[in-house]
Motif scaffolding. Sequence first.
Motif, short mmCIF file in Angstrom:
data_model
loop_
_atom_site.label_atom_id
_atom_site.label_comp_id
_atom_site.label_asym_id
_atom_site.label_seq_id
_atom_site.Cartn_x
_atom_site.Cartn_y
_atom_site.Cartn_z
N ASP A 84 0.92 -1.25 -0.02
CA ASP A 84 -0.15 0.10 0.22
C ASP A 84 0.60 1.12 0.08
OD1 ASP A 84 -2.38 -1.44 0.09
OD2 ASP A 84 -2.87 -1.68 2.50
N PHE A 85 2.14 0.94 -0.47
CA PHE A 85 2.92 2.52 -0.14
C PHE A 85 3.65 2.28 -1.34
CE2 PHE A 85 7.29 3.74 1.62
CZ PHE A 85 6.93 4.65 1.87
N MET A 86 3.67 3.51 -2.65
CA MET A 86 3.77 3.56 -3.37
C MET A 86 4.86 5.17 -3.13
SD MET A 86 3.27 3.61 -7.65
CE MET A 86 2.73 1.93 -7.05
N TRP A 87 6.50 5.39 -3.61
CA TRP A 87 6.97 6.34 -3.79
C TRP A 87 7.59 5.86 -5.63
CZ3 TRP A 87 8.89 8.79 0.54
CH2 TRP A 87 10.10 10.03 0.28
N LEU A 88 7.16 7.35 -6.12
CA LEU A 88 7.62 7.76 -6.87
C LEU A 88 9.08 8.23 -7.55
CD1 LEU A 88 5.10 6.39 -7.36
CD2 LEU A 88 4.58 8.21 -9.69
N PRO A 90 12.13 10.07 -10.47
CA PRO A 90 12.80 9.00 -11.46
C PRO A 90 13.42 7.91 -11.77
CG PRO A 90 13.36 11.66 -11.52
CD PRO A 90 12.71 10.81 -9.87
N GLU A 91 13.42 7.90 -12.52
CA GLU A 91 13.77 6.29 -13.32
C GLU A 91 15.58 6.28 -13.59
OE1 GLU A 91 11.65 4.37 -16.01
OE2 GLU A 91 10.36 3.04 -14.51
N GLU A 92 16.19 5.69 -12.82
CA GLU A 92 18.09 5.61 -13.35
C GLU A 92 18.20 6.23 -14.49
OE1 GLU A 92 22.04 3.90 -12.75
OE2 GLU A 92 19.97 2.15 -12.30
N GLY A 93 19.12 6.49 -15.13
CA GLY A 93 19.16 7.34 -15.52
C GLY A 93 18.31 8.22 -16.83
N SER A 94 17.18 8.63 -15.79
CA SER A 94 16.18 10.02 -16.31
C SER A 94 15.22 11.38 -15.10
CB SER A 94 14.50 8.86 -16.80
OG SER A 94 13.66 9.66 -16.78
N ARG A 95 15.77 12.53 -15.76
CA ARG A 95 15.13 13.60 -14.75
C ARG A 95 13.99 13.62 -15.03
NH1 ARG A 95 19.65 16.20 -13.27
NH2 ARG A 95 18.13 18.03 -13.45
N VAL A 96 12.84 12.77 -15.55
CA VAL A 96 11.55 13.48 -15.37
C VAL A 96 10.95 11.54 -14.47
CG1 VAL A 96 11.29 14.60 -17.02
CG2 VAL A 96 10.80 12.12 -17.23
N ILE A 97 9.17 12.01 -13.95
CA ILE A 97 8.23 10.71 -14.18
C ILE A 97 7.24 10.45 -14.88
CG2 ILE A 97 6.79 10.01 -12.11
CD1 ILE A 97 8.07 12.02 -9.61
N LYS A 98 7.53 9.50 -15.08
CA LYS A 98 6.91 8.98 -16.64
C LYS A 98 5.42 8.89 -16.11
CE LYS A 98 11.74 7.83 -18.45
NZ LYS A 98 12.26 6.90 -18.91
N VAL A 102 3.13 6.94 -13.28
CA VAL A 102 1.91 7.55 -12.89
C VAL A 102 0.84 6.72 -12.83
CG1 VAL A 102 0.63 9.38 -12.83
CG2 VAL A 102 3.04 9.88 -12.85
N ARG A 103 0.60 6.18 -14.23
CA ARG A 103 -0.39 5.01 -14.04
C ARG A 103 -0.82 3.85 -13.03
NH1 ARG A 103 -0.10 5.21 -20.81
NH2 ARG A 103 -1.56 7.07 -21.42
N GLN A 104 0.48 3.71 -12.73
CA GLN A 104 0.62 2.50 -11.44
C GLN A 104 0.36 3.24 -10.00
OE1 GLN A 104 4.84 0.92 -11.48
NE2 GLN A 104 5.19 0.22 -13.43
N ALA A 105 0.37 4.22 -10.07
CA ALA A 105 0.42 5.18 -8.77
C ALA A 105 -1.60 4.83 -8.46
CB ALA A 105 0.75 6.57 -8.57
N VAL A 106 -1.73 5.59 -10.16
CA VAL A 106 -3.62 6.12 -10.03
C VAL A 106 -3.89 4.49 -9.54
CG1 VAL A 106 -4.88 6.06 -11.48
CG2 VAL A 106 -2.95 8.09 -11.70
N ASP A 107 -3.09 3.01 -10.32
CA ASP A 107 -4.17 1.99 -10.11
C ASP A 107 -4.16 1.57 -8.42
OD1 ASP A 107 -4.46 1.29 -13.22
OD2 ASP A 107 -2.58 0.63 -13.12
N LEU A 108 -2.80 1.40 -8.09
CA LEU A 108 -3.05 1.23 -6.56
C LEU A 108 -4.22 2.63 -5.82
CD1 LEU A 108 -1.21 0.45 -4.53
CD2 LEU A 108 0.02 2.17 -3.82
N ALA A 109 -4.48 3.66 -6.80
CA ALA A 109 -5.25 4.36 -5.33
C ALA A 109 -6.80 4.68 -5.83
CB ALA A 109 -4.84 6.30 -5.96
#
Length: 329
Positions: A84-88, A90-98, A102-109
């Motif tokens: 029940d816990f998610m920390w979003l 940027p993935e390694e090599g990226s500077r943005v949250i993609k 966020v879709r995975q987070a919305v599914d959890l929500a």
Amino acid sequence: MDLTRLPEISPPLPWHADAWTRLHQQLGDQRLPHALMLAGLDYSGADRLALALARLLLCHSPSGGLNCGTCHGCQLSASGTHGDFMWLAPEEGSRVIKIDQVRQAVDLAQQTANFGAHKVIVFEPADAMNVAAANALLKSLEEPSAGTHLILVCGRPHGVPATIRSRCQMLKLASPTAEQSLVWLDQLTGDRQSSSDLLELADGKPLLAEAMYRNPDDKDQHVARLTCRSLFQGKVSAAEATGLLAGASAPETIEHLLAATQSFIRRLNGQALTSPVSREAFLLLDELGRLRMSVEGGANPNPQLLAEVMVGKVDQLLGLARADDTIGA
């Protein structure tokens, strides 16, 4: 932040005591907002406050105003396996949250909590979401599901779309004083002089100082930071600085030059603040700021070329400063 090896208990930092008290009161009054934006300067610990609040919400038996550290919920969150816990971030090599993150987070929500009464999703830093990701988050903000808490950690709130900001309750966090930072670092270093040296090298940012202390082998970062400071202090030439920055990425070079330029401006005396030197320093600061925004937006400049160009501009600024006897930097 490594979420797979957390300590049993996650407390907030001392300078966030007032914010923590407010959050506790809201939680006790059942008024804790569904979407909360924690706005604090980089390296001042807003992410630590988010973690403390997340673990408190996921704890089954809070103790002393903090998560207990021993219940099943705390054990899961400490190991990074809490469903029940998610920390979003940027993935390694990226500077943005993609958007996929966020879709995975919305599914959890939208799901029912599996391990307790709360689900917690942290976005850190929230201003790293690209436009598509921010748009995907809107549905969860507009139609909150029961027991879901969205915590957005942000150093630059205006980097988050207004559609997101307007749906969050913002809590502006206090930055630590120099004394608060030193007292906190003393517990790590055991020596005030070491704490003072670290904090000065980290431009007054206590969590950056902590990272430098814990990772002394991160030579590229330390060399880049020292090089930019030494360039402004006249200890290395432009050619030497360009060579020393060879191991740094474009974003790192930009950040270190920004910090060094800000430090230079702070050292200008009153008369110099109205001089051509001051004007050129602020123009350089603005250019570095635009470069940072461009990189955060996805631009990928050549690191070596960027270092050569920007170090050259710093050298021109310093040449102007040397020719102006009103400079007291």
